[in-house]
Design a protein around this motif. Structure first.
Motif, PDB file in Angstrom:
ATOM      1  N   ALA A 418       0.841  -1.100   0.039  1.00  0.00           N
ATOM      2  CA  ALA A 418       0.056   0.113   0.134  1.00  0.00           C
ATOM      3  C   ALA A 418       0.843   1.217  -0.018  1.00  0.00           C
ATOM      4  O   ALA A 418       0.337   2.364  -0.453  1.00  0.00           O
ATOM      5  CB  ALA A 418      -0.875   0.084   1.181  1.00  0.00           C
ATOM      6  N   GLU A 421       0.999   2.890  -3.326  1.00  0.00           N
ATOM      7  CA  GLU A 421       0.094   3.502  -3.718  1.00  0.00           C
ATOM      8  C   GLU A 421      -0.219   4.848  -3.371  1.00  0.00           C
ATOM      9  O   GLU A 421      -1.305   5.724  -3.416  1.00  0.00           O
ATOM     10  CB  GLU A 421      -1.392   2.678  -3.417  1.00  0.00           C
ATOM     11  CG  GLU A 421      -1.066   1.238  -3.842  1.00  0.00           C
ATOM     12  CD  GLU A 421      -2.182   0.333  -3.187  1.00  0.00           C
ATOM     13  OE1 GLU A 421      -2.971   0.742  -2.465  1.00  0.00           O
ATOM     14  OE2 GLU A 421      -2.070  -0.835  -3.771  1.00  0.00           O
ATOM     15  N   ARG A 423      -0.524   8.802  -2.922  1.00  0.00           N
ATOM     16  CA  ARG A 423      -0.852   9.505  -3.985  1.00  0.00           C
ATOM     17  C   ARG A 423       0.005  10.914  -3.621  1.00  0.00           C
ATOM     18  O   ARG A 423       0.383  11.280  -2.518  1.00  0.00           O
ATOM     19  CB  ARG A 423      -2.330  10.207  -3.791  1.00  0.00           C
ATOM     20  CG  ARG A 423      -3.342   9.151  -4.205  1.00  0.00           C
ATOM     21  CD  ARG A 423      -4.749   9.688  -3.947  1.00  0.00           C
ATOM     22  NE  ARG A 423      -5.123  10.760  -4.725  1.00  0.00           N
ATOM     23  CZ  ARG A 423      -6.257  11.502  -4.835  1.00  0.00           C
ATOM     24  NH1 ARG A 423      -7.189  11.169  -4.170  1.00  0.00           N
ATOM     25  NH2 ARG A 423      -6.441  12.500  -5.786  1.00  0.00           N
TER      26      ARG A 423
END
Length: 429
Positions: A418, A421, A423
């Motif tokens: 994660a 991932e 942003r």
């Protein structure tokens, strides 16, 4: 320990005496569950039996070979450090205590550079024996001792569970080892080997700490009107339900500043579950009257302020002065001023309709600290019962541990994936 709920009555958010009367029936039911869990030594509830089950003789036997060192280095994190630090920072000793509870490389390097490693004792604390931060810091400490010509095996003991890396290390090098009590989460372990070993090395009266805990334990009853810890737990729960999402804990004693840190972990990790809980904030009286009080008094009406103080303390007179406007201080003492600041802040909050609770102990000594720590643990467990949360687990913390371990190559964890991932919205170079 004494709790005064008067300034939480009729505030916004606030309680009424009728609310407390109705809540007392639920407290009685919760107490039965807590008492049964304690008697059966169930996971978590076993924490509230520690004043009876902890063995001070075993602790003293483990640390006796080290004598009275110049320094003790406690290597642990979270509950493996904060209970011990609360006792150490509250009580005076000729043996200095240092707590490696973070892996900031500059801090660790600076600390080790200044310590008398040849006359320091290292206590490595981890129930699992696999805590990444703790083991990393220990490896750094061990290397620093070797570089200084110190045999680390002669200056180290461990506090750990029955299995894991630390247990194997202790067996391989014949290190003294203390057992972490079964069924006791770290944040509830202050009144055990985890919190008391450092205090014993510093020469503090650990039997008195446990006696204070027994005083509080013996005072537990099925009514919040008879039990200070339950009064605090029930009131904070009810205030949180009515909108007091933040609990600012504000000791009026420098020696209790670390207590507020300990409380923050206890409250946040135990009660922050399933979208409920109360956010602990740390403050220090009178310092934070000049920084945070503006928000507490005039900000959003979503706060409770818990004010903690000892009734007795050493004092220092304020010298007489002929400076205009300051003559009123002459003849008073710093203690008088601090008490006036305490009571003025209480009144200020009450006048602004902000709930505040007074918690007092006799003095900052071993017995009162044991009573305070136990009382707050009982308060936390009761809050958890009333809020129907799993007080003794910490799944959100475990998620982060797995992610960090996976990033370092310590295993294949989906949580680590994660991280990639994340942003980004970058501003600046």
């Amino acid at each position: 320990m004494q709790v005064d709920l008067g300034n939480a009555l009729g505030t916004t958010p606030g309680l009424s005496e009728g609310t407390l009367d109705r809540l007392d029936d639920r407290v009685a039911d919760a107490h039965e569950r807590i008492a049964a869990g304690r008697a059966d030594r169930e996971f978590g509830y076993a924490s509230l039996a520690l004043p009876e089950t902890a063995d001070p003789d075993a602790i003293r036997a483990a640390v006796e070979p080290f004598g009275r060192p110049a320094a003790v280095i406690n290597v642990g994190i979270g509950g493996s450090a904060l209970g011990a630090a609360t006792l150490s920072n509250a009580l005076d000793s000729e043996t200095d205590a240092y707590f490696l509870d973070n892996v900031d490389p500059e801090h660790v390097a600076d600390l080790l550079a200044d310590l008398p490693l040849e006359d320091a004792v290292v206590n490595v604390v981890s129930n699992s024996g696999t805590t990444a931060e703790t083991l990393a810091n220990f490896l750094v400490v061990r290397e620093a001792m070797a570089d200084a010509g110190v045999d680390w095996t002669e200056r180290t003991f461990v506090t750990t569970g029955p299995e894991g890396n630390l247990r194997r290390l202790a067996e391989r090098h014949d290190l003294p080892a203390l057992d972490v009590p079964a069924g006791v989460p770290g944040r509830f372990s202050a009144l055990s080997t985890v919190g008391l070993a450092c205090a014993a090395l510093q020469g503090h009266d650990i039997e008195a700490v446990l006696a204070g805990g027994r005083d509080a334990m013996g005072g537990l009853s099925g009514s919040l009107f008879e039990t200070p810890g339950y009064a605090y737990g029930a009131a904070t729960y009810a205030l949180a339900e009515r909108g007091a999402a933040t609990n600012a804990v504000m000791p009026y004693a420098e020696s209790l500043e670390t207590f507020a840190e300990w409380f923050a972990q206890l409250w946040a990790e135990s009660l922050g579950k399933d979208g409920v809980g109360q956010t602990p904030a740390r403050a220090l009286g009178a310092t934070d009257q000049h920084s945070q009080l503006q928000l507490y008094r005039a900000g959003p009406p979503d706060k409770l302020v818990t004010m903690v103080r000892p009734r007795e303390r050493a004092d220092r007179a304020i010298p007489e002065t002929d400076l205009e406007g300051l003559s009123y201080l002459g003849g008073a003492s710093l203690g008088d001023l601090l008490d006036a600041e305490f009571e003025a802040t209480e009144a200020s909050l009450a006048a602004a309709d902000v709930p505040n609770v007074r918690v007092e102990v006799d003095r900052v000594d071993e017995r009162s600290l044991g009573e305070l720590l136990y009382g707050m643990e009982a308060a936390c467990v009761l809050y958890g019962e009333l809020a129907s949360v799993e007080t003794f687990t910490q799944p959100a913390v475990e998620w982060g541990k797995k992610a960090a371990r996976g990033l370092l190559g310590g295993g294949d964890f989906a949580e680590a994936e994660a991280v990639a991932e994340k942003r980004e919205l970058l501003i600046g170079e």
